[in-house]
Design a protein around this motif. Structure first.
Motif, PDB file in Angstrom:
ATOM      1  N   ILE A   1      57.566  39.528  28.686  1.00  0.00           N
ATOM      2  CA  ILE A   1      56.529  38.809  27.948  1.00  0.00           C
ATOM      3  C   ILE A   1      56.397  37.384  28.469  1.00  0.00           C
ATOM      4  CG2 ILE A   1      55.685  38.178  25.668  1.00  0.00           C
ATOM      5  CD1 ILE A   1      56.074  41.210  26.151  1.00  0.00           C
ATOM      6  N   GLU A   2      57.507  36.738  28.700  1.00  0.00           N
ATOM      7  CA  GLU A   2      57.490  35.356  29.181  1.00  0.00           C
ATOM      8  C   GLU A   2      56.793  35.261  30.532  1.00  0.00           C
ATOM      9  OE1 GLU A   2      61.623  34.402  29.104  1.00  0.00           O
ATOM     10  OE2 GLU A   2      61.701  34.177  26.916  1.00  0.00           O
ATOM     11  N   LYS A   3      57.068  36.204  31.419  1.00  0.00           N
ATOM     12  CA  LYS A   3      56.429  36.184  32.731  1.00  0.00           C
ATOM     13  C   LYS A   3      54.936  36.442  32.623  1.00  0.00           C
ATOM     14  CE  LYS A   3      57.013  37.834  37.468  1.00  0.00           C
ATOM     15  NZ  LYS A   3      57.310  36.478  37.963  1.00  0.00           N
ATOM     16  N   ALA A   4      54.555  37.439  31.812  1.00  0.00           N
ATOM     17  CA  ALA A   4      53.139  37.755  31.625  1.00  0.00           C
ATOM     18  C   ALA A   4      52.399  36.581  31.006  1.00  0.00           C
ATOM     19  CB  ALA A   4      52.993  39.004  30.757  1.00  0.00           C
ATOM     20  N   ASN A   5      53.033  35.919  30.045  1.00  0.00           N
ATOM     21  CA  ASN A   5      52.424  34.782  29.364  1.00  0.00           C
ATOM     22  C   ASN A   5      52.221  33.609  30.327  1.00  0.00           C
ATOM     23  OD1 ASN A   5      51.548  33.455  26.852  1.00  0.00           O
ATOM     24  ND2 ASN A   5      53.371  32.187  27.134  1.00  0.00           N
ATOM     25  N   GLN A   6      53.138  33.434  31.248  1.00  0.00           N
ATOM     26  CA  GLN A   6      53.043  32.332  32.208  1.00  0.00           C
ATOM     27  C   GLN A   6      51.952  32.587  33.248  1.00  0.00           C
ATOM     28  OE1 GLN A   6      54.361  32.455  35.739  1.00  0.00           O
ATOM     29  NE2 GLN A   6      53.359  30.455  35.991  1.00  0.00           N
ATOM     30  N   ILE A   7      51.865  33.821  33.735  1.00  0.00           N
ATOM     31  CA  ILE A   7      50.941  34.128  34.820  1.00  0.00           C
ATOM     32  C   ILE A   7      49.491  34.158  34.350  1.00  0.00           C
ATOM     33  CG2 ILE A   7      50.177  36.002  36.335  1.00  0.00           C
ATOM     34  CD1 ILE A   7      53.068  36.602  36.953  1.00  0.00           C
ATOM     35  N   THR A   8      49.237  34.676  33.160  1.00  0.00           N
ATOM     36  CA  THR A   8      47.870  34.962  32.759  1.00  0.00           C
ATOM     37  C   THR A   8      46.961  33.733  32.700  1.00  0.00           C
ATOM     38  OG1 THR A   8      46.508  36.120  31.124  1.00  0.00           O
ATOM     39  CG2 THR A   8      48.360  34.830  30.276  1.00  0.00           C
TER      40      THR A   8
ATOM     41  N   GLY B   1      51.046  53.325  39.528  1.00  0.00           N
ATOM     42  CA  GLY B   1      51.822  52.260  40.160  1.00  0.00           C
ATOM     43  C   GLY B   1      51.375  50.863  39.796  1.00  0.00           C
ATOM     44  N   ALA B   2      50.071  50.661  39.602  1.00  0.00           N
ATOM     45  CA  ALA B   2      49.567  49.312  39.330  1.00  0.00           C
ATOM     46  C   ALA B   2      48.252  49.404  38.571  1.00  0.00           C
ATOM     47  CB  ALA B   2      49.372  48.543  40.625  1.00  0.00           C
ATOM     48  N   PHE B   3      47.956  48.364  37.810  1.00  0.00           N
ATOM     49  CA  PHE B   3      46.688  48.281  37.094  1.00  0.00           C
ATOM     50  C   PHE B   3      46.499  46.850  36.607  1.00  0.00           C
ATOM     51  CE2 PHE B   3      49.789  49.203  33.811  1.00  0.00           C
ATOM     52  CZ  PHE B   3      49.379  48.477  32.704  1.00  0.00           C
ATOM     53  N   MET B   4      45.281  46.536  36.208  1.00  0.00           N
ATOM     54  CA  MET B   4      44.967  45.261  35.559  1.00  0.00           C
ATOM     55  C   MET B   4      44.437  45.568  34.166  1.00  0.00           C
ATOM     56  SD  MET B   4      42.998  43.321  38.693  1.00  0.00           S
ATOM     57  CE  MET B   4      43.406  43.883  40.350  1.00  0.00           C
ATOM     58  N   HIS B   5      44.824  44.734  33.215  1.00  0.00           N
ATOM     59  CA  HIS B   5      44.401  44.999  31.834  1.00  0.00           C
ATOM     60  C   HIS B   5      44.668  43.741  31.008  1.00  0.00           C
ATOM     61  CE1 HIS B   5      43.117  47.471  28.551  1.00  0.00           C
ATOM     62  NE2 HIS B   5      43.344  48.616  29.161  1.00  0.00           N
ATOM     63  N   ASN B   6      44.513  43.845  29.683  1.00  0.00           N
ATOM     64  CA  ASN B   6      44.843  42.746  28.784  1.00  0.00           C
ATOM     65  C   ASN B   6      46.242  42.220  29.116  1.00  0.00           C
ATOM     66  OD1 ASN B   6      42.404  43.245  27.514  1.00  0.00           O
ATOM     67  ND2 ASN B   6      43.309  44.492  25.924  1.00  0.00           N
ATOM     68  N   TRP B   7      46.450  40.955  28.918  1.00  0.00           N
ATOM     69  CA  TRP B   7      47.607  40.260  29.493  1.00  0.00           C
ATOM     70  C   TRP B   7      48.955  40.866  29.106  1.00  0.00           C
ATOM     71  CZ3 TRP B   7      51.679  37.569  27.197  1.00  0.00           C
ATOM     72  CH2 TRP B   7      51.619  37.438  25.809  1.00  0.00           C
TER      73      TRP B   7
ATOM     74  N   ALA C   1      62.577  52.028  34.366  1.00  0.00           N
ATOM     75  CA  ALA C   1      61.130  52.086  34.586  1.00  0.00           C
ATOM     76  C   ALA C   1      60.452  50.983  33.784  1.00  0.00           C
ATOM     77  CB  ALA C   1      60.586  53.444  34.179  1.00  0.00           C
ATOM     78  N   ALA C   2      59.618  50.185  34.450  1.00  0.00           N
ATOM     79  CA  ALA C   2      58.994  49.052  33.756  1.00  0.00           C
ATOM     80  C   ALA C   2      57.821  48.517  34.566  1.00  0.00           C
ATOM     81  CB  ALA C   2      60.014  47.939  33.527  1.00  0.00           C
ATOM     82  N   TYR C   3      56.860  47.971  33.855  1.00  0.00           N
ATOM     83  CA  TYR C   3      55.769  47.229  34.484  1.00  0.00           C
ATOM     84  C   TYR C   3      56.070  45.737  34.386  1.00  0.00           C
ATOM     85  CZ  TYR C   3      52.711  51.308  34.839  1.00  0.00           C
ATOM     86  OH  TYR C   3      52.166  52.521  35.177  1.00  0.00           O
ATOM     87  N   ILE C   4      55.749  45.039  35.461  1.00  0.00           N
ATOM     88  CA  ILE C   4      55.950  43.596  35.484  1.00  0.00           C
ATOM     89  C   ILE C   4      54.654  42.932  35.939  1.00  0.00           C
ATOM     90  CG2 ILE C   4      56.827  43.585  37.865  1.00  0.00           C
ATOM     91  CD1 ILE C   4      58.742  41.326  36.972  1.00  0.00           C
ATOM     92  N   ALA C   5      54.327  41.787  35.367  1.00  0.00           N
ATOM     93  CA  ALA C   5      53.125  41.049  35.763  1.00  0.00           C
ATOM     94  C   ALA C   5      53.356  40.374  37.113  1.00  0.00           C
ATOM     95  CB  ALA C   5      52.771  40.005  34.716  1.00  0.00           C
TER      96      ALA C   5
END
Length: 571
Positions: free
Chosen positions: A482-489, A331-337, A360-364
């Motif tokens: 990608i845009e969301k992950a790039n913004q949050i990290t 359900g959830a994890f932390m890893h490289n951005w 099905a998808a993972y979102i940051a």
């Protein structure tokens, strides 16, 4: 003889440490080989525009050797299923052909396991077998062998041959080239490659599971914890007949890296630059104040059945956890951005969509705020791998020309994206889009960073186009993820600064041993019964500090105070 004896002592202590920790290392005897005369010859005169100086180096006016030179270059072996041989593929051929054509240098690549690179480079150095161009993330390893005469001082080589290296100097600039220069002795044992983006880690959750349970993306620690409990309590709804395989939250044996956002939230917002420097020799930040409370939270989750119970059993590079994610159980994890989006058709995102369905998808997400309400991330400085030349390097000029060649924009862009129309497409706005690679064109690392060793991260020479290219660069992945992950990290990030106060002798030979103690401590603390957590954590920390950790803190503190006095902030 002094160098030989010192290497033998270090090799013996490394073997002993490995035996005590259940690891094995090479016990090949060290030799007394010293650098050939050519290693120091360039320091006597700068080439400039002098044909005589070039002649002395064996170069023509185009910086091409008149007689073929041979060098060996380290490359990481990631053991990717379906990948190519890291030492022999389309991209190594591009480099080898280019170096022969432009500089008459014959290049051989030497693979080193990525996930145990620190131990591997230690063994190669101890056995006088390290490649002419070596790299590692562990500067203390370099410092250890430099103190024994086992590493070339790059300072005079770079200064006196600067005119040969316009691409490298323009790309890395003095900041990265001299990042590790000793302020008192002037020695330079390594140069820092350029980290183009400071993206580090992210927290990911199953977007489709949030929708099924009518949950919003968590924005606080309590909301994240309640989400994990909801995943567990609704396993049948989410996984049906596979409910027993539910893993609300996953991590790995490398707890320090993999729970970074959680632990960073517990670090006081007023931590000073001095506190960071004196405790930052461990790159997992686990010596930062209040870090323990973050691990205590993870321990609570583990004992509540919210954390993958087998996380500590699988070594670096093992794909079991990835496969569990692809199967749709996590359900959830932390890893490289950008971790779930990497590797095109073999990405985790593609895997779960193939097995579970297109939704099905993972979102940051960003759920962990600190005591000031800030989603603080401790980011690296603009530096990455440390590139150095072992003392056994008999071709330092050829090696420098390699670094210059690999820093040239055209060469970097080809290696990052591959062939136009085959693995990349240049769009009308000038950005580049990746085309899923197959067969021999597959890249073993993101944007081929294992070959662009002076560069980590996309860079096509234009910042705006580079940002667009990053979003375009994940074949089969909707750019919105990608845009969301790039913004949050990097949101609310605190960028690392260079407190260069010279070598810290207490760090010599300690990198690998302390890393293993840290990982062991954190693994044991996470799985301990709740009422035993403090005892387990405190005992492990006492052992870590008593095994050299406290000595490093003390020496770093003294070095800081000598350089900066009572100041606690860097300018």
């Amino acid at each position: 003889m002094k160098f030989r004896k010192a290497l033998s002592v270090l090799a013996t202590s490394t073997i002993l440490a490995g035996a005590l920790s259940g690891c094995t290392t090479s016990d090949k005897p060290a030799s007394s080989d010293s650098p050939a005369q050519s290693a120091s010859a360039p320091a006597s005169s700068a080439p400039g525009n002098s044909s005589a100086a070039l002649e002395k180096l064996g170069l023509d006016a185009n910086f091409k050797f008149k007689e073929t030179r041979k060098i060996k270059v380290e490359v990481y072996d990631r053991g990717n299923p379906g990948g190519t041989k890291p030492e022999n593929n389309v991209y190594t051929k591009y480099i080898k052909d280019g170096m022969l054509r432009d500089h008459n240098v014959d290049v051989t690549f030497v693979p080193v396991p990525r996930w145990t690179e620190g131990e591997a480079i230690n063994n190669l150095l101890a056995g006088n077998q390290a490649p002419d161009i070596s790299l590692t993330y562990s500067y203390p390893t370099i410092q250890t062998y430099a103190n024994m005469g086992g590493v070339l001082d790059l300072g005079p080589l770079l200064k006196d041959n600067k005119d040969l290296l316009p691409n490298m100097w323009n790309y890395l600039t003095e900041a990265n080239i001299y990042w590790d220069k000793d302020p008192s002795k002037g020695t330079l044992w390594a140069i820092e490659s350029r980290l183009n983006t400071l993206n580090r880690t992210n927290t990911f959750v199953r977007e489709d599971w949030l929708k099924k349970l009518n949950l919003q993306a968590p924005k606080t620690l309590s909301e994240f914890e309640n989400m994990l409990k909801a995943f567990k309590d609704n396993a049948s709804t989410l996984l049906g007949k596979d409910a027993a395989k539910m893993i609300p939250f996953s991590t790995s044996f490398d707890v320090g890296w993999r729970t970074d956002h959680l632990t960073a939230a517990y670090v006081p917002s007023n931590i000073t630059d001095k506190d960071i420097y004196t405790h930052d020799f461990d790159d997992r930040r686990f010596l930062y104040p209040n870090y323990k409370e973050g691990i205590k939270t993870l321990n609570k989750w583990y004992n509540q059945g919210l954390v993958w119970k087998d996380f500590a059993l699988y070594p670096a590079g093992d794909k079991t956890e990835d496969n569990l994610m692809k199967a749709g159980y996590v359900g959830a994890f932390m890893h490289n951005w950008d971790y779930p989006y990497r590797n095109g058709a073999d990405s985790i995102q593609a895997g779960i969509q193939k097995l579970v369905g297109p939704d099905a998808a993972y979102i940051a997400v960003e759920p962990f705020a600190n005591d000031a309400g800030v989603y603080k991330k401790f980011l690296s400085g603009p530096v990455d791998r440390k590139i150095f030349f072992p003392a056994t390097n008999k071709e330092p000029i050829a090696s420098l020309l390699y670094l210059d060649w690999i820093s040239k924009l055209d060469n970097r862009v080809f290696l990052q994206f591959g062939e136009e129309g085959v693995t990349r497409q240049t769009l009308p706005d000038g950005s580049v889009k990746t085309i899923a690679a197959t067969g021999e064109k597959i890249m073993n690392s993101p944007a081929n960073i294992d070959y662009t060793i002076t560069s980590n991260g996309l860079d096509i020479g234009d910042p705006a186009k580079t940002v667009k290219s990053i979003a375009n660069g994940y074949a089969g992945i909707d750019a919105k993820y990608i845009e969301k992950a790039n913004q949050i990290t990097t949101h609310d990030g605190r960028v690392g600064k260079n407190a260069n106060v010279g070598a810290i002798k207490a760090e010599d030979g300690q990198g690998q041993a302390l890393k293993e103690k840290r990982d062991t401590l954190l693994n044991k603390a996470v799985v301990a019964p709740v009422d035993k957590f403090d005892a387990v954590y405190d005992a492990g920390m006492k052992d870590y500090l008593g095994s050299g950790g406290q000595a490093i803190i003390d020496e770093r503190t003294a070095a800081w105070e000598k350089a900066f006095g009572k100041e606690t902030k860097l300018k």
